[in-house]
Motif scaffolding. Structure first.
Motif, short mmCIF file in Angstrom:
data_model
loop_
_atom_site.label_atom_id
_atom_site.label_comp_id
_atom_site.label_asym_id
_atom_site.label_seq_id
_atom_site.Cartn_x
_atom_site.Cartn_y
_atom_site.Cartn_z
N GLU A 391 0.82 -1.21 0.00
CA GLU A 391 0.00 0.00 0.00
C GLU A 391 0.85 1.26 0.00
O GLU A 391 0.43 2.30 -0.50
N LEU A 392 2.03 1.19 0.60
CA LEU A 392 2.95 2.32 0.66
C LEU A 392 4.30 1.91 0.10
O LEU A 392 4.71 0.75 0.25
N LEU A 393 4.99 2.87 -0.49
CA LEU A 393 6.34 2.62 -1.00
C LEU A 393 7.36 3.14 0.00
O LEU A 393 7.17 4.21 0.60
N PRO A 394 8.44 2.41 0.23
CA PRO A 394 9.49 2.91 1.14
C PRO A 394 10.24 4.08 0.52
O PRO A 394 10.30 4.21 -0.71
N ALA A 395 10.79 4.95 1.37
CA ALA A 395 11.60 6.07 0.89
C ALA A 395 12.94 5.59 0.37
O ALA A 395 13.49 6.15 -0.59
N SER A 396 13.48 4.54 1.00
CA SER A 396 14.74 3.95 0.54
C SER A 396 14.83 2.55 1.12
O SER A 396 14.02 2.14 1.95
N GLY A 397 15.87 1.80 0.67
CA GLY A 397 16.01 0.43 1.11
C GLY A 397 15.03 -0.47 0.38
O GLY A 397 14.35 -0.05 -0.57
N HIS A 398 14.94 -1.72 0.80
CA HIS A 398 14.03 -2.64 0.12
C HIS A 398 13.60 -3.75 1.07
O HIS A 398 14.18 -3.94 2.15
N TYR A 399 12.58 -4.50 0.65
CA TYR A 399 12.13 -5.68 1.38
C TYR A 399 11.77 -6.75 0.36
O TYR A 399 11.50 -6.47 -0.82
N ARG A 400 11.76 -8.00 0.81
CA ARG A 400 11.45 -9.12 -0.08
C ARG A 400 10.59 -10.13 0.67
O ARG A 400 10.88 -10.47 1.82
N LEU A 401 9.50 -10.59 0.01
CA LEU A 401 8.67 -11.66 0.56
C LEU A 401 9.15 -12.98 -0.01
O LEU A 401 9.48 -13.07 -1.20
N GLY A 402 9.18 -14.01 0.83
CA GLY A 402 9.70 -15.30 0.42
C GLY A 402 8.82 -16.03 -0.58
O GLY A 402 7.68 -15.63 -0.85
N ALA A 403 9.35 -17.12 -1.08
CA ALA A 403 8.63 -17.92 -2.08
C ALA A 403 7.38 -18.53 -1.46
O ALA A 403 7.41 -19.05 -0.34
N GLY A 404 6.26 -18.45 -2.19
CA GLY A 404 5.01 -19.05 -1.75
C GLY A 404 4.30 -18.31 -0.65
O GLY A 404 3.31 -18.82 -0.09
N VAL A 405 4.74 -17.09 -0.30
CA VAL A 405 4.11 -16.32 0.77
C VAL A 405 2.76 -15.78 0.29
O VAL A 405 2.65 -15.17 -0.78
N ARG A 406 1.73 -16.02 1.08
CA ARG A 406 0.40 -15.50 0.81
C ARG A 406 -0.05 -14.73 2.05
O ARG A 406 -0.35 -15.32 3.09
N LEU A 407 -0.08 -13.39 1.92
CA LEU A 407 -0.33 -12.52 3.06
C LEU A 407 -1.82 -12.42 3.39
O LEU A 407 -2.66 -12.32 2.49
N GLY A 408 -2.12 -12.40 4.67
CA GLY A 408 -3.44 -12.04 5.18
C GLY A 408 -3.28 -10.86 6.12
O GLY A 408 -2.49 -10.93 7.07
N TYR A 409 -3.99 -9.76 5.86
CA TYR A 409 -3.75 -8.50 6.58
C TYR A 409 -5.00 -8.11 7.37
O TYR A 409 -6.07 -7.93 6.80
N TYR A 410 -4.85 -7.99 8.70
CA TYR A 410 -5.92 -7.52 9.58
C TYR A 410 -5.62 -6.08 9.95
O TYR A 410 -4.65 -5.79 10.67
N ARG A 411 -6.45 -5.14 9.44
CA ARG A 411 -6.22 -3.71 9.68
C ARG A 411 -6.75 -3.30 11.05
O ARG A 411 -7.73 -3.84 11.54
N GLN A 412 -6.11 -2.29 11.61
CA GLN A 412 -6.59 -1.73 12.87
C GLN A 412 -7.88 -0.94 12.66
O GLN A 412 -8.79 -0.98 13.47
#
Length: 655
Positions: A391-412
């Motif tokens: 939903e948001l882009l980082p200002a710098s740096g990076h992140y990586r999700l592993g193989a086969g990762v399927r996210l479930g997100y519970y918002r506040q």
């Protein structure tokens, strides 16, 4: 005699609030009935129960905003009540400082009247001027005695001590986060110096530092409070009595929450055993009756009549064990396999415009781990989850999700739910291929039954919306859960169901939370987010919470002295305030002595009236004695406040 007994009980208990056989209904549904309890001057009460059982309603009734449909609530006339609401109504026009300053409404009114008198004196005639000057003198004396010279600085200090900055004091209260609003309401309640605090879910949206501040404050609080909370660790540390609303009735125990659970379980086991034994005895007697009928003799029917009466007596005293309140029940669907490295974050920075939220963040989460992410409000925890979901882009740096990762997100928040949809429509939009009957079954497991599924999302409570979001998460089939404050709107029973389901979940979990009980039960790792990135202490470095519990008090910088007259003016105000505090102490000590003499005389008069059999006289004297003892409690409170104020002033004078 009954009246005398009641008066005697009131005299002995000296409760500041008496709730007597109270009943409340909403839309032909009985929330609770025959609720009776009392609140003593030093009671620290935890009020618990499932969502919708009437906890907030009962708080509003004690405060006086709602009236009971049966019974009554009697409150001591001298009792000052302050309430920290769960969902306060806020105005865009009121600044933070002015919002909290409303705690001193009596002093503000006195100040306004003094200013008005100054204006009127200039144009008043001789006789009216003398009257105004006399009124001004009496008002000024009261203003000084009640803290009129220091209440503004105390308000500012309280806000700075809770972590607000000077700039934030002038910001409209409606523009703050939920946690900051909760802290502002807490500051206002503290400054009112109330005899009774009513706290409705005060830890919702608070960070750990603010929760610890509140816990420290309550542990030393000399008055009474009623605390509605689902935070079990907070309840254990803060209450000495527990009241639980269950199935429309009240269960009361002494001790903290853990003790309450133990006593309740013991009581239920005893009740269940008694019920089983009684049913067993009824069956045994019914067997005797059947046998007597087979013999079919005249004397057998005499025995049958006797045994039937015995069964009737047993059934009259038969009380079935209380059923557990309805609670959600679920488990997460089977998860698909993923790689070993789930989330890999390298030198990540996040910013809003020119403001950097955090930077240099490094984090590696492995398959099957449960990681709890904690930190102060505003440090970027929820923002970090939004980065991981894209939903948001980082200002710098990076992140990586592993193989086969399927996210479930519970918002506040509930921003992702359409307020115009019905509950069923919302679920159908989220899962278009699911059959309606299947969705109805799932909604029933989450306590949306019958016509409930046709309610509009916009009309639901925070807890009901949270259940819908949790159900969507359960049906999503994720193998990695990102949970943002998942226990915020759940009752204790639902929190425990959620924890059991998470423990049985086969995937990886990243939880943003301030719930210390949840952290202690679930976490494999606890990570702190600060401005310079993630911190994860070694085992010998102590808990991450230790860092959050350090609460440096921000002090207002000293303003340069612009001239000597300002200095002398401040010295004059300081000396006047100190003298007023000392005068108040002497005055209160004399009042306490007079009160004690009056009590002793009244008790002697009660004994004489009892010896004469003068019950009407005893009634009047018991009432008078109760009033004197109420006054004594208030006088000791006033003495303590005056001594604290003197000590604070002397400390400031030394500085």
């Amino acid at each position: 005699m009954d009246v005398i007994c009641v008066l005697y009980c009131i005299w002995k208990s000296m409760a500041i609030v008496n709730v007597v056989q109270v009943r409340k209904e909403f839309a032909e549904r009985v929330l609770f009935s025959d609720i009776s309890f009392e609140i003593g001057p030093r009671d620290h009460i935890g009020l618990i129960g499932v969502n919708g059982c009437g906890k907030s309603t009962l708080i509003q009734m004690i405060e006086g905003r709602l009236r009971p449909d049966g019974g009554f609530i009697a409150m001591s006339p001298q009792c000052i009540v302050a309430c920290v609401e769960q969902l306060p109504k806020l105005s865009e026009d009121v600044k933070l400082y002015d919002f909290v300053l409303q705690a001193h409404e009596a002093l503000l009114q006195c100040e306004r009247e003094l200013n008005e008198i100054v204006t009127r004196i200039e144009t008043a005639g001789e006789e009216e001027r003398r009257r105004l000057i006399d009124r001004q003198f009496r008002l000024m004396e009261r203003f000084q005695q009640e803290g009129g010279l220091t209440f503004r600085s105390m308000t500012r200090s309280a806000l700075l001590g809770l972590g607000f900055t000077e700039e934030e004091l002038e910001r409209p209260i409606a523009r703050f986060s939920g946690g900051q609003v909760a802290k502002a309401m807490l500051a206002r309640a503290i400054l009112r110096k109330a005899d009774l605090l009513l706290l409705d879910e005060p830890t919702n949206n608070l960070d750990v530092a603010a929760i610890c501040y509140l816990q420290d404050f309550l542990s030393g609080y000399k008055g009474a409070y009623v605390l509605v909370s689902h935070d079990r660790a907070f309840l254990d540390a803060s209450v000495n009595r527990v009241l639980e609303l269950e199935n429309g009735h009240l269960i009361a125990t002494k001790g903290n929450y853990t003790r309450h659970v133990e006593l309740k379980m013991d009581e239920r086991q005893i009740a269940a055993r008694r019920y089983q034994q009684t049913m067993k005895e009824i069956k045994r007697i019914e067997g005797i009756i059947a046998q007597q009928r087979r013999w079919n003799q005249a004397h057998n029917y005499v025995t049958i009549a006797s045994k039937e009466k015995q069964i009737e007596r047993l059934k009259e005293g038969l009380v079935p064990p209380e059923k557990d309140p309805a609670a959600i029940h679920f488990h997460f669907r089977g998860t698909e396999p993923s790689g070993n490295e789930i989330i890999d974050v390298r030198d990540l920075a996040v910013a809003y415009g020119n403001k950097t939220v955090f930077e240099h963040a490094d984090l590696l989460i492995w398959k099957g781990q449960t990681v709890c992410l904690v930190g102060a409000n505003g440090c970027g925890k929820s923002t970090f989850l939004k980065v991981l979901t894209g939903e948001l882009l980082p200002a710098s740096g990076h992140y990586r999700l592993g193989a086969g990762v399927r996210l479930g997100y519970y918002r506040q928040s509930s921003d992702d739910l359409d307020p115009e949809n019905t509950i069923l429509e919302e679920m159908q939009n989220a899962f278009p291929h699911a059959l309606e009957g299947e969705l109805r079954n799932y909604l029933g497991a989450f306590l949306f039954r019958g016509d409930d599924i046709y309610k509009r999302i916009g009309s639901l409570s925070g807890g009901e919306r949270a259940r819908i979001k949790l159900l969507q998460l359960v049906l999503g089939g994720a193998n990695v859960l990102l949970l943002d404050e998942p226990t915020n709107h759940f009752d204790i029973a639902s929190c425990e169901v959620l924890e059991r389901a998470l423990e049985a979940f086969g995937g990886t979990i990243l939880i943003v939370t301030h719930d210390r009980y949840l952290v202690e039960r679930m976490a494999d790792r606890v990570v702190l987010l600060e401005k310079d990135g993630f911190v994860e202490p070694e085992e010998d470095e102590g808990s991450v919470f230790d860092r959050l519990m350090v609460r440096p008090v921000q002090r207002q910088e000293r303003q340069p002295q612009d001239n000597k007259s300002n200095y002398y003016l401040r010295q004059k105000e300081y000396k006047a305030a100190l003298a007023a505090a000392k005068q108040e102490i002497c005055k209160t000590e004399r009042a306490i002595e007079e009160n004690e003499r009056a009590q002793a005389q009244t008790e002697a008069d009660i004994e004489k009236a009892e010896a004469r059999g003068d019950f009407e006289g005893m009634q009047r004297l018991c009432i008078a004695l109760g009033q004197l003892q109420n006054e004594e409690n208030l006088l000791y409170e006033a003495l303590e406040r005056a001594e604290n104020e003197r000590a604070q002033l002397e400390k400031e004078g030394e500085a």
